[in-house]
Design an enzyme around this catalytic site. Structure first.
Site, PDB file in Angstrom:
ATOM      1  N   THR A 165      40.108 -59.393  29.913  1.00  0.00           N
ATOM      2  CA  THR A 165      39.014 -58.463  29.955  1.00  0.00           C
ATOM      3  C   THR A 165      39.591 -57.052  30.083  1.00  0.00           C
ATOM      4  O   THR A 165      38.621 -56.181  30.109  1.00  0.00           O
ATOM      5  CB  THR A 165      37.857 -58.951  30.669  1.00  0.00           C
ATOM      6  OG1 THR A 165      38.407 -59.423  31.881  1.00  0.00           O
ATOM      7  CG2 THR A 165      37.199 -60.128  29.987  1.00  0.00           C
ATOM      8  N   HIS A 171      77.673 -41.039  18.006  1.00  0.00           N
ATOM      9  CA  HIS A 171      77.650 -39.800  18.185  1.00  0.00           C
ATOM     10  C   HIS A 171      77.276 -39.285  17.155  1.00  0.00           C
ATOM     11  O   HIS A 171      77.784 -39.352  16.198  1.00  0.00           O
ATOM     12  CB  HIS A 171      79.250 -39.208  18.616  1.00  0.00           C
ATOM     13  CG  HIS A 171      79.190 -37.797  18.976  1.00  0.00           C
ATOM     14  ND1 HIS A 171      78.681 -37.125  20.161  1.00  0.00           N
ATOM     15  CD2 HIS A 171      79.663 -36.932  18.175  1.00  0.00           C
ATOM     16  CE1 HIS A 171      79.001 -35.942  19.847  1.00  0.00           C
ATOM     17  NE2 HIS A 171      79.554 -35.645  18.596  1.00  0.00           N
TER      18      HIS A 171
HETATM   19  P1  FAD Z   1      42.441 -54.313  27.313  1.00  0.00           P
HETATM   20  O1  FAD Z   1      43.209 -53.408  26.431  1.00  0.00           O
HETATM   21  O2  FAD Z   1      41.641 -53.523  28.228  1.00  0.00           O
HETATM   22  O3  FAD Z   1      41.393 -55.201  26.546  1.00  0.00           O
HETATM   23  C1  FAD Z   1      40.447 -55.863  26.976  1.00  0.00           C
HETATM   24  C2  FAD Z   1      39.389 -56.343  25.963  1.00  0.00           C
HETATM   25  O4  FAD Z   1      38.529 -57.283  26.249  1.00  0.00           O
HETATM   26  C3  FAD Z   1      38.796 -55.086  25.276  1.00  0.00           C
HETATM   27  O5  FAD Z   1      38.721 -55.210  24.015  1.00  0.00           O
HETATM   28  C4  FAD Z   1      37.180 -55.644  25.980  1.00  0.00           C
HETATM   29  O6  FAD Z   1      36.262 -55.049  24.911  1.00  0.00           O
HETATM   30  C5  FAD Z   1      37.170 -56.959  26.022  1.00  0.00           C
HETATM   31  N1  FAD Z   1      36.318 -57.606  26.880  1.00  0.00           N
HETATM   32  C6  FAD Z   1      35.976 -57.387  28.223  1.00  0.00           C
HETATM   33  N2  FAD Z   1      35.204 -58.094  28.441  1.00  0.00           N
HETATM   34  C7  FAD Z   1      34.846 -58.977  27.788  1.00  0.00           C
HETATM   35  C8  FAD Z   1      33.842 -59.829  27.778  1.00  0.00           C
HETATM   36  N3  FAD Z   1      33.154 -60.274  28.629  1.00  0.00           N
HETATM   37  N4  FAD Z   1      33.444 -60.525  26.300  1.00  0.00           N
HETATM   38  C9  FAD Z   1      34.164 -60.135  25.612  1.00  0.00           C
HETATM   39  N5  FAD Z   1      35.403 -59.377  25.344  1.00  0.00           N
HETATM   40  C10 FAD Z   1      35.429 -58.660  26.462  1.00  0.00           C
HETATM   41  N6  FAD Z   1      49.729 -48.435  28.415  1.00  0.00           N
HETATM   42  C11 FAD Z   1      50.905 -48.308  27.694  1.00  0.00           C
HETATM   43  O7  FAD Z   1      51.645 -49.296  28.003  1.00  0.00           O
HETATM   44  N7  FAD Z   1      51.363 -47.181  26.864  1.00  0.00           N
HETATM   45  C12 FAD Z   1      50.583 -46.332  26.725  1.00  0.00           C
HETATM   46  O8  FAD Z   1      50.931 -45.266  25.867  1.00  0.00           O
HETATM   47  C13 FAD Z   1      49.376 -46.221  27.186  1.00  0.00           C
HETATM   48  N8  FAD Z   1      48.377 -45.367  27.012  1.00  0.00           N
HETATM   49  C14 FAD Z   1      47.291 -45.297  27.512  1.00  0.00           C
HETATM   50  C15 FAD Z   1      46.192 -44.265  27.219  1.00  0.00           C
HETATM   51  C16 FAD Z   1      44.965 -44.359  27.700  1.00  0.00           C
HETATM   52  C17 FAD Z   1      44.181 -43.287  27.465  1.00  0.00           C
HETATM   53  C18 FAD Z   1      44.454 -45.303  28.241  1.00  0.00           C
HETATM   54  C19 FAD Z   1      43.056 -45.378  28.937  1.00  0.00           C
HETATM   55  C20 FAD Z   1      45.451 -46.429  28.699  1.00  0.00           C
HETATM   56  C21 FAD Z   1      46.683 -46.517  28.399  1.00  0.00           C
HETATM   57  N9  FAD Z   1      47.731 -47.484  28.479  1.00  0.00           N
HETATM   58  C22 FAD Z   1      48.699 -47.396  27.912  1.00  0.00           C
HETATM   59  C23 FAD Z   1      47.161 -48.684  29.272  1.00  0.00           C
HETATM   60  C24 FAD Z   1      46.739 -49.940  28.375  1.00  0.00           C
HETATM   61  O9  FAD Z   1      46.026 -49.303  27.411  1.00  0.00           O
HETATM   62  C25 FAD Z   1      46.533 -51.116  28.995  1.00  0.00           C
HETATM   63  O10 FAD Z   1      47.404 -51.400  30.133  1.00  0.00           O
HETATM   64  C26 FAD Z   1      46.297 -52.138  28.145  1.00  0.00           C
HETATM   65  O11 FAD Z   1      45.371 -51.905  26.963  1.00  0.00           O
HETATM   66  C27 FAD Z   1      45.906 -53.518  28.932  1.00  0.00           C
HETATM   67  O12 FAD Z   1      45.509 -54.551  27.954  1.00  0.00           O
HETATM   68  P2  FAD Z   1      44.390 -55.732  28.285  1.00  0.00           P
HETATM   69  O13 FAD Z   1      44.948 -56.637  27.280  1.00  0.00           O
HETATM   70  O14 FAD Z   1      44.762 -56.387  29.694  1.00  0.00           O
HETATM   71  O15 FAD Z   1      43.223 -55.303  28.292  1.00  0.00           O
END
Ligand code: FAD
Ligand code: NAI
Length: 466
Positions: A142, A445
């Site tokens: 999440t 190179h």
């Molecule tokens: P998330 O991508 O946060 O996905 C979680 C998902 O779970 C979401 O879609 C949410 O809607 C869903 N969810 C949550 N709770 C529930 C629920 N109860 N029921 C149903 N759905 C739910 N990382 C990089 O490696 N490179 C980058 O260039 C980079 N740039 C970034 C730029 C910005 C502005 C930000 C904010 C972050 C960036 N990151 C980057 C970090 C990266 O986005 C996160 O580390 C990554 O998205 C984490 O993945 P995740 O799958 O753990 O969670």
């Protein structure tokens, strides 16, 4: 319908986990409350990189084209079109995830997921209708949310998080950024290139905490040269939004000394992110969390409740998309009895400013603190043929190798395309390679990665072009 696996959240952790599980023959479903792709695709990696790319070209067109003999009139910013360009990048990627779900026969349930018991996930759709799904295993993916700053209310219009900063309807005259971390520097760069004055307030005495000290200092110098202003060892204690411009109160971080008031049109709060588990039912189930709200897992991503696993930003470790993806693959493989594994010593980190800042493994400070003897080889891009040809000579490559074995312990790059170049270092480190392995590998190179080779040669004090 009973599943083998339900993944809650379709960010890079969740969607990759679901695809790998389906490849391995598990009957898999995902639950997503918004659109596929999570923070990364919708409000993170992808939109920020689209704007970084577009704003970099805008700046180049204004400043670098003429010296290459390309005569164009001064570029004019069409911000709505640039924001549409960003939205198209998001839409294309989100559609890609949808396609992959269909291709892998993964059921997608749109709605808010709540774990009512091990093996039972309730999905509440936007229209309020609830369905309960049954499954053998559940993976929590999440993700994370913006960390709030006490006393500063984010309205996503004038006081914004990264989400609002990706969609500002006009270029602010003055953007005040709170936090000189990755988001502050990337989105600060975007709006500076598009014409904003950018001031970054940072609590600590340097930017990008956690990165190699030399990299931090040089990056700060380069960003200052581009026009970004840093107020270090400072904190914003309040923002008065009652007037036409925002008035931010800035105090010394330690609390002693005079406060000052700085006016800004937009304030970006970028002081970190926190795990997101709201409404998931974890407390009721007794899933163990740590003091920072992260779901506690063992080495196999198992939570304290049997049948429930967790990956990505919601657990400990760097909040990076590729870390979440690799954990997704590992947990899916472990669910079918394979040996899934993530090597936390080799997770690259990239800041997509210009020049880019990329790092993998240990910094000099880490090794000093651990009492490990090491050798350093450094090579500046001013001595790299391709960088000189492109007139992009800012930065350097630094290879840190074990003094006794020559094994590569860390690589740090400040330079154009550093984000692509760090992959070579990660592969060498994954294979337990030595600086000499890089030094004796033939590099094409003229390319920028020749600087990586030269830095590796410099570990043994035998760089050729320096
Ligand atoms: P998330 O991508 O946060 O996905 C979680 C998902 O779970 C979401 O879609 C949410 O809607 C869903 N969810 C949550 N709770 C529930 C629920 N109860 N029921 C149903 N759905 C739910 N990382 C990089 O490696 N490179 C980058 O260039 C980079 N740039 C970034 C730029 C910005 C502005 C930000 C904010 C972050 C960036 N990151 C980057 C970090 C990266 O986005 C996160 O580390 C990554 O998205 C984490 O993945 P995740 O799958 O753990 O969670
Ligand atoms: P961050 O943790 O990178 O930086 C936050 C900064 O704010 C730190 O320098 C910290 O010292 C400072 N800070 C904290 N409290 C403060 C205060 N009260 N006043 C002034 N400064 C304060 O967090 P950021 O930039 O918000 O990014 C969140 C996460 O998103 C990061 O962990 C990063 O992993 C991820 N991300 C990754 C990107 C990439 O890989 N290129 C791009 C953007 C985000």
């Amino acid at each position: 319908m009973a599943y083998d696996l339900i993944v809650i959240g379709t960010g890079p952790g969740g969607y990759v986990c679901a695809i790998r599980a389906a490849q391995l023959g598990l009957k898999t479903a995902v639950v997503e409350k918004t659109s596929f792709g999570g923070t990364c695709l919708n409000i993170g990696c992808i939109p920020s990189k689209a704007l970084l790319h577009a704003s970099e070209l805008f700046e180049e067109a204004g400043h670098s084209f003429a010296k290459m003999g390309i005569g164009v009139p001064a570029p004019k910013l069409d911000l709505p079109t640039m924001l549409k360009f960003k939205q198209d990048a998001i839409d294309g990627n989100v559609k890609g995830v949808d396609f992959l779900f269909k291709k892998n026969k993964i059921d997608a349930h749109n709605g808010f997921g709540r774990i009512v018991a091990p093996g039972k996930v309730e999905v509440k759709a936007a229209d309020g209708k609830t369905t309960t799904l049954e499954t053998k295993s559940i993976v929590i993916a999440t993700g994370s949310d913006v960390a709030k700053l006490r006393g500063i209310e984010i309205d996503e219009k004038r006081i914004v998080s990264s989400t609002g900063a990706l969609s500002l309807p006009e270029v602010p005259k003055h953007l005040l950024v709170i936090g000189a971390g990755v988001i502050g520097l990337e989105l600060g760069s975007v709006w500076r290139r598009l014409g904003a004055k950018v001031t970054v307030v940072e609590f600590l005495d340097g930017i990008l905490p956690g990165m190699d000290g030399e990299v931090r200092k040089q990056s700060q110098r380069l960003l200052e040269k581009q026009g970004m202003t840093f107020k270090l060892s400072s904190k914003v204690t309040g923002v008065d939004s009652s007037g036409k411009t925002l008035k931010a109160t800035i105090e010394p971080a330690k609390g002693e000394g005079k406060a000052e008031t700085v006016e800004a049109d937009v304030v970006l709060v970028s002081t970190g992110r926190v795990p997101y588990t709201d409404g998931l039912g974890l407390k009721e189930l007794g899933v163990k969390m740590d003091e920072r709200g992260r779901v506690v897992t063992d080495h196999y991503y198992a939570t304290s409740v049997p049948g429930i696993w967790a990956i990505g930003d919601v657990i400990a470790g760097p909040m990076l998309a590729h870390k979440a993806e690799d954990e997704g693959v590992a947990v899916a493989e472990m669910l079918v009895g394979q040996a899934g594994h993530v090597n936390y010593d080799v997770i690259p980190a990239v800041v997509y400013t210009m020049p880019e800042i990329a790092s993998v493994g240990k910094s000099e400070e880490d090794l000093k603190a651990a009492g490990v003897a090491y050798n350093v080889g450094k090579f500046p891009f001013t001595a790299n043929g391709r960088a000189k040809a492109n007139q992009q000579t800012d930065g350097f490559v630094k290879v840190i190798a074990d003094a006794a074995t020559d094994r590569v312990l860390g690589v740090h790059i400040v330079g154009s395309d550093a984000g692509n170049m760090i992959a070579e270092a990660a592969i060498v480190m994954e294979f337990g390679g030595a600086a000499e392995d890089i030094a004796r590998t033939c590099h094409a190179h003229p390319t920028l990665p020749e600087a990586v080779k030269e830095a590796a040669m410099a570990v043994a004090k035998r760089a050729i072009h320096m």
